[in-house]
Write an enzyme that holds these catalytic residues in place. Sequence first.
Site, PDB file in Angstrom:
ATOM      1  N   PHE A   1      58.377  42.014  -6.511  1.00  0.00           N
ATOM      2  CA  PHE A   1      57.564  41.931  -7.730  1.00  0.00           C
ATOM      3  C   PHE A   1      56.611  43.282  -7.639  1.00  0.00           C
ATOM      4  O   PHE A   1      55.908  43.441  -6.616  1.00  0.00           O
ATOM      5  CB  PHE A   1      56.634  41.012  -7.795  1.00  0.00           C
ATOM      6  CG  PHE A   1      55.826  40.899  -9.153  1.00  0.00           C
ATOM      7  CD1 PHE A   1      56.578  40.297 -10.460  1.00  0.00           C
ATOM      8  CD2 PHE A   1      54.623  41.295  -9.322  1.00  0.00           C
ATOM      9  CE1 PHE A   1      55.786  40.248 -11.512  1.00  0.00           C
ATOM     10  CE2 PHE A   1      53.807  41.306 -10.484  1.00  0.00           C
ATOM     11  CZ  PHE A   1      54.277  40.702 -11.618  1.00  0.00           C
TER      12      PHE A   1
ATOM     13  N   ASP B   1      54.846  48.567  -1.139  1.00  0.00           N
ATOM     14  CA  ASP B   1      53.986  48.023  -2.292  1.00  0.00           C
ATOM     15  C   ASP B   1      53.260  46.841  -1.407  1.00  0.00           C
ATOM     16  O   ASP B   1      53.694  45.880  -1.319  1.00  0.00           O
ATOM     17  CB  ASP B   1      54.794  47.295  -3.208  1.00  0.00           C
ATOM     18  CG  ASP B   1      53.921  46.348  -4.281  1.00  0.00           C
ATOM     19  OD1 ASP B   1      52.717  46.399  -4.100  1.00  0.00           O
ATOM     20  OD2 ASP B   1      54.407  46.163  -5.444  1.00  0.00           O
TER      21      ASP B   1
ATOM     22  N   LYS C   1      45.204  44.687  -6.161  1.00  0.00           N
ATOM     23  CA  LYS C   1      44.664  43.210  -6.055  1.00  0.00           C
ATOM     24  C   LYS C   1      43.183  43.131  -5.522  1.00  0.00           C
ATOM     25  O   LYS C   1      42.219  43.429  -6.229  1.00  0.00           O
ATOM     26  CB  LYS C   1      45.511  42.312  -5.477  1.00  0.00           C
ATOM     27  CG  LYS C   1      46.871  41.991  -6.472  1.00  0.00           C
ATOM     28  CD  LYS C   1      47.230  40.536  -6.422  1.00  0.00           C
ATOM     29  CE  LYS C   1      48.217  40.300  -7.694  1.00  0.00           C
ATOM     30  NZ  LYS C   1      49.734  40.624  -7.473  1.00  0.00           N
TER      31      LYS C   1
HETATM   32  C1  PLP Z   1      50.502  41.554  -8.492  1.00  0.00           C
HETATM   33  C2  PLP Z   1      51.234  42.453  -7.938  1.00  0.00           C
HETATM   34  C3  PLP Z   1      51.663  43.750  -8.594  1.00  0.00           C
HETATM   35  C4  PLP Z   1      51.058  43.960  -9.990  1.00  0.00           C
HETATM   36  O1  PLP Z   1      49.800  44.290  -9.950  1.00  0.00           O
HETATM   37  P1  PLP Z   1      48.999  44.049 -11.420  1.00  0.00           P
HETATM   38  O2  PLP Z   1      47.523  44.317 -10.982  1.00  0.00           O
HETATM   39  O3  PLP Z   1      48.968  42.775 -11.866  1.00  0.00           O
HETATM   40  O4  PLP Z   1      49.622  44.980 -12.139  1.00  0.00           O
HETATM   41  C5  PLP Z   1      52.439  44.619  -7.979  1.00  0.00           C
HETATM   42  N1  PLP Z   1      53.121  44.374  -6.730  1.00  0.00           N
HETATM   43  C6  PLP Z   1      52.889  43.257  -6.147  1.00  0.00           C
HETATM   44  C7  PLP Z   1      53.294  43.057  -4.616  1.00  0.00           C
HETATM   45  C8  PLP Z   1      51.808  42.344  -6.819  1.00  0.00           C
HETATM   46  O5  PLP Z   1      51.578  41.056  -6.081  1.00  0.00           O
END
Ligand code: PLP
Length: 404
Positions: free
Chosen positions: A140, A225, A254
């Site tokens: 994600f 990420d 986050k």
């Molecule tokens: C939540 C999340 C995102 C997206 O972040 P947003 O601030 O909601 O755009 C990207 N990568 C990972 C691993 C996430 O958990």
Amino acid sequence: MTKSAAIAGQFGRSVLGNYTRAPVAFVRGRGSWLWDADGKKYLDFFPGFGAGALGHCHPAVVRAIRLQAGKLIHVQNLVMHPWQARLAGMLLRLAKMKGRAFFCNSGAEANEAAIKLARRYHQIVRGEMRSKIVCVTHGFHGRTMGALAATGTPAYHKGFAPMPRGFVHVPLNDLAAAKRAIDRKTAAFLVEPIQGEAGVRVADAMYLRALRAMTKAKGALLMFDEVQSGCGRTGEFLAAEAAGVHADVITLAKPLAGGLPMGAMLVHEKFSKALPAGSHGTTFGGSPLVCAAGIAAVTFASEPKNLARVRKMGLLFRSGLESLRLDYPDLIAEVRGRGLMLGLQLSVPGKDIATDCRNMRLLINCTHDTVLRTMPAMVVTPAEIRQALAILDRAFAAERTRRR
Ligand SMILES: *Cc1c(COP(=O)(O)O)cnc(C)c1O
């Protein structure tokens, strides 16, 4: 009618229905606790969907925001201010990276920046047409078009055609598939060291090390990420530290600014020239207010004694979850994760169990139907962990009764 129900009515009439919202409205938070509009107290084991790693309204963050709000909230990015430079230095030091930081407002934007940087590095700096971004199945990366294309759950793509091209997905921890996908057309490999949304799935240390070698061999960038797994969540500042692997690009967001919206991309010096003046930007990214909050949050989250505490509380919570698994082998298949990023792989759908927990005033998350995800605050106490385990126990007992 309760106040929460009145607020739910207003939401129903005026707010876009793009979330399945629980019928509860919160008005106050502190540490692991939330109070709803009717004064009921909830134990939050999923604060801020991962953004609440410090717990609600951490005093150091609140103090920093209050102080900064009276000095300077925002300036344009064609001038400078001290707080952005200070936070950049802190993050690069913590990532042990000789490089540069770019600030934006979310995880999706941080990943957009990473994708753009990787492509532009090859296409402009090296003068070679590479565009392929290899990502991981069920990974994600956010909901904007580029980050969405990188996201490996086809259901999220539905109805948004055409998706940006050039993204391929390979199964997590499958070295042979990664090896086949990474070629001389590959701009970058993008992966979460611990997949969050996919259901707390940990990338093997061996896998990350092999990815490092394979990307290097083909001239592709390795991009981690760490939007969800980073900033102290796993008991190290970055989850990838456990594997001893250094990526070329790291994205964070986050909990980065203690609950204010902030994303960051850290990029190794070697690739940083790929985004020179005018090639990328954002109005709000790295503003004084958010950076001041970020400095306070990162200071707390990177303090060795706080990281040690995450490891300790993580082990305590994990051992409780393991005993739940022994008590409910018919419902719980596996406990996964590290530090205070822990998931329960169920053998049944988890939605009703999560709802039961909420009715017993414990907030957790259910993802990919059969995984219960918890990310307690770094300030969580042993008593709060025991309380959460007791509620989970009752929720699993109720689920077992339902199934009889
Ligand atoms: C939540 C999340 C995102 C997206 O972040 P947003 O601030 O909601 O755009 C990207 N990568 C990972 C691993 C996430 O958990």
